[in-house]
Enzyme design. Structure first.
Site, mmCIF file in Angstrom:
data_model
loop_
_atom_site.group_PDB
_atom_site.id
_atom_site.type_symbol
_atom_site.label_atom_id
_atom_site.label_comp_id
_atom_site.label_asym_id
_atom_site.label_seq_id
_atom_site.Cartn_x
_atom_site.Cartn_y
_atom_site.Cartn_z
ATOM 1 C CD GLU A 287 34.138 34.617 40.528
ATOM 2 O OE1 GLU A 287 33.499 34.782 39.471
ATOM 3 O OE2 GLU A 287 33.850 35.202 41.583
ATOM 4 C CG HIS A 308 62.955 46.811 43.265
ATOM 5 N ND1 HIS A 308 64.253 47.205 43.458
ATOM 6 C CD2 HIS A 308 62.722 46.916 41.932
ATOM 7 C CE1 HIS A 308 64.777 47.568 42.298
ATOM 8 N NE2 HIS A 308 63.866 47.400 41.346
ATOM 9 C CE LYS A 422 27.817 36.220 47.082
ATOM 10 N NZ LYS A 422 27.164 36.077 45.779
HETATM 11 O O1 PA5 Z 1 31.755 36.460 37.841
HETATM 12 C C1 PA5 Z 1 30.802 36.500 38.594
HETATM 13 O O2 PA5 Z 1 29.730 35.962 38.316
HETATM 14 C C2 PA5 Z 1 30.870 37.240 39.918
HETATM 15 O O3 PA5 Z 1 32.139 37.719 40.175
HETATM 16 C C3 PA5 Z 1 29.906 38.406 39.922
HETATM 17 O O4 PA5 Z 1 30.233 39.237 38.851
HETATM 18 C C4 PA5 Z 1 29.931 39.177 41.210
HETATM 19 O O5 PA5 Z 1 29.726 38.317 42.281
HETATM 20 C C5 PA5 Z 1 28.881 40.268 41.207
HETATM 21 O O6 PA5 Z 1 27.616 39.727 41.038
HETATM 22 P P1 PA5 Z 1 26.379 40.619 40.634
HETATM 23 O O7 PA5 Z 1 26.654 41.213 39.293
HETATM 24 O O8 PA5 Z 1 25.219 39.683 40.626
HETATM 25 O O9 PA5 Z 1 26.231 41.705 41.674
#
Ligand code: PA5
Length: 445
Positions: A287, A308, A422
């Site tokens: 990310e 393996h 989303k």
């Molecule tokens: O790193 C990030 O920002 C995302 O992976 C969030 O942690 C994830 O989408 C969950 O979001 P939230 O804590 O708002 O539910």
């Protein structure tokens, strides 16, 4: 303390080229320290370890104790950064079979809100029937569909099974201070709640209550975890010389490998307990760096298991990969290979050796084979699987990620690409407010 060895990358890239990143690393360190880089409103993680107070830890431990006393099972509801850090630490430190043991020292920790599997959620709710369970509902935004959906089910089941009053005691919220549905519910129901600081993004939040509370509920020492992270904060500090700073060296080496055509980094462990550390790491780097059509693809394998399966590809497939091996110096338990009179399996040459010694030779043999096969190898060594080492390892990866993302030239602290699925999902589900998108997407089907 963690050590990083890059010697086995040097037939592929030169030390000179790695060390040529010193200035860029220094600039990145300054951007982080001074908040002058992209995403500078999300730098709360940088000095988080050393700013955690005893009062905060005491509050977390007291809440964990309430859950430990009143629950045989605790469900951690969260996705991405809101569950991977807790799971990484808990699975690294837990007895692999603790949840199967009849007499348990700590509540069983289960996870929800990280998928939309109907069967998964059905089976979870079935399993929880008759259990004295609690829930830690974790969502920074408080609006994530996967987590909100699971929490809706779990809240109702907890209230039905345990009564409204007990549910208020064993449901804890970790969310934004003011906004989001999780905050509204927590305030309305008077749940105990913790705040995720505005300036700490999900994937950098393991040392906030997001990680610390579940880890404490699972029975692990969060003071030691934080102490390990504090030590690493110092070891990776801005003024630590490049050659002695593991985060600087890791960030520089991976960027040089990327430049040389190695587009995939495989995080390797030889200890199955580290599986979720790799999952956490993949999110952190995926990310943070995968944007603007750039970024190393973070992958992971568990060896020797995956030798393996993926071992063949790694040894002889396309040469676009390098490996970073997490090596655990010492096993926590002792188990020797027994001698056998008949020796039908031919293993008597190992009799009397510790299993870990066999594993270490597999590790060394694999490293040499993969280097021979054209795969550069970095080796990160941690002393043992304990709270200090894991706390240090997590902070090391966070700090290196911030530096590495800035060297790559991206904003390591946003994740705009996560919104695309989303938007489509909401349009397809006819969510109110998505009427135009629904129409447009229907026309494409
Ligand atoms: O790193 C990030 O920002 C995302 O992976 C969030 O942690 C994830 O989408 C969950 O979001 P939230 O804590 O708002 O539910």
């Amino acid at each position: 303390m963690i050590t990083l060895n890059i010697e086995k990358t040097l037939g592929f890239i030169s030390k000179e080229n790695v060390y040529a990143y010193e200035k860029q690393v220094q600039d990145a360190q300054e951007m982080l320290e001074n908040g002058t880089g992209l995403g500078n409103d999300f730098l709360g993680w940088l000095h988080l370890p050393s700013s955690i107070t005893q009062e905060h830890l005491a509050d977390l431990k007291a809440t964990a104790q309430t859950l430990r006393e009143n629950c045989d099972t605790v469900v951690v509801a969260g996705i991405g950064g809101s569950y991977l850090g807790a799971r990484a630490v808990i699975e690294a430190l837990s007895n692999s079979f603790a949840w199967l043991q009849e007499k348990k020292e700590s509540p069983v920790i289960l996870y929800a809100g990280h998928n939309i599997g109907e069967d998964y959620l059905y089976e979870l709710t079935e399993y929880l029937k008759g259990k004295n369970f609690g829930v830690i509902n974790i969502s920074k935004s408080g609006t994530t569909t996967e987590t909100a959906l699971a929490f809706r089910l779990l809240k109702k089941q907890c209230e039905d099974q345990r009564g409204k009053e007990m549910a208020k005691k064993v449901i804890v919220a970790i969310t934004d201070a003011k906004k989001g549905a999780a905050r509204v519910t927590a305030d309305k129901e008077s749940y105990k709640s913790f705040i995720i600081p505005d300036n700490v993004g999900g994937r950098f939040s393991v040392l906030t209550p997001v990680g610390l509370l579940p880890i404490a509920v699972a029975g692990f020492d969060i003071e030691k975890l934080v102490a390990g992270a504090v030590a690493m904060e110092k070891a990776c500090g801005k003024d630590v010389p490049f050659a002695e700073n593991p985060a600087a060296l890791y960030a520089a080496t991976r960027n040089e490998l990327y430049k040389s055509g190695k587009k995939i980094e495989i995080l390797v462990n030889f200890n199955p307990k580290l599986h979720y550390v790799s999952e956490w790491w993949k999110q952190l780097y995926g990310e943070s760096e995968g944007k603007e059509n750039k970024g190393i693809f973070p992958a992971s394998v568990d060896f020797t298991t995956d030798l393996h399966s993926m071992g063949q590809w790694i040894q002889e497939g396309e040469r676009s990969i390098y490996e970073t091996v997490i090596s655990v110096e010492k096993a926590n338990h002792s188990l020797q290979v027994p001698s056998d009179e008949e020796n039908l399996d031919g293993l008597n040459f190992l009799a009397g050796k510790h299993v870990d010694e066999v594993n270490k030779m597999a590790e060394l043999g694999t490293q040499l084979a993969h280097v021979d096969g054209g795969v550069p190898n970095l080796r990160l060594t941690i002393p043992a699987l304990n709270e200090e080492s894991i706390g240090g390892l997590l902070y090391f990866f966070e700090k290196a990620c911030g530096i590495s993302g800035y060297i790559l030239g991206v904003n390591p602290f946003n994740q705009p690409g996560v919104e695309a699925y989303k938007k489509n999902m909401f349009a397809l589900l006819n969510k109110p407010g998505y009427e135009a998108e629904s129409k447009a997407i229907q026309a494409r089907l």
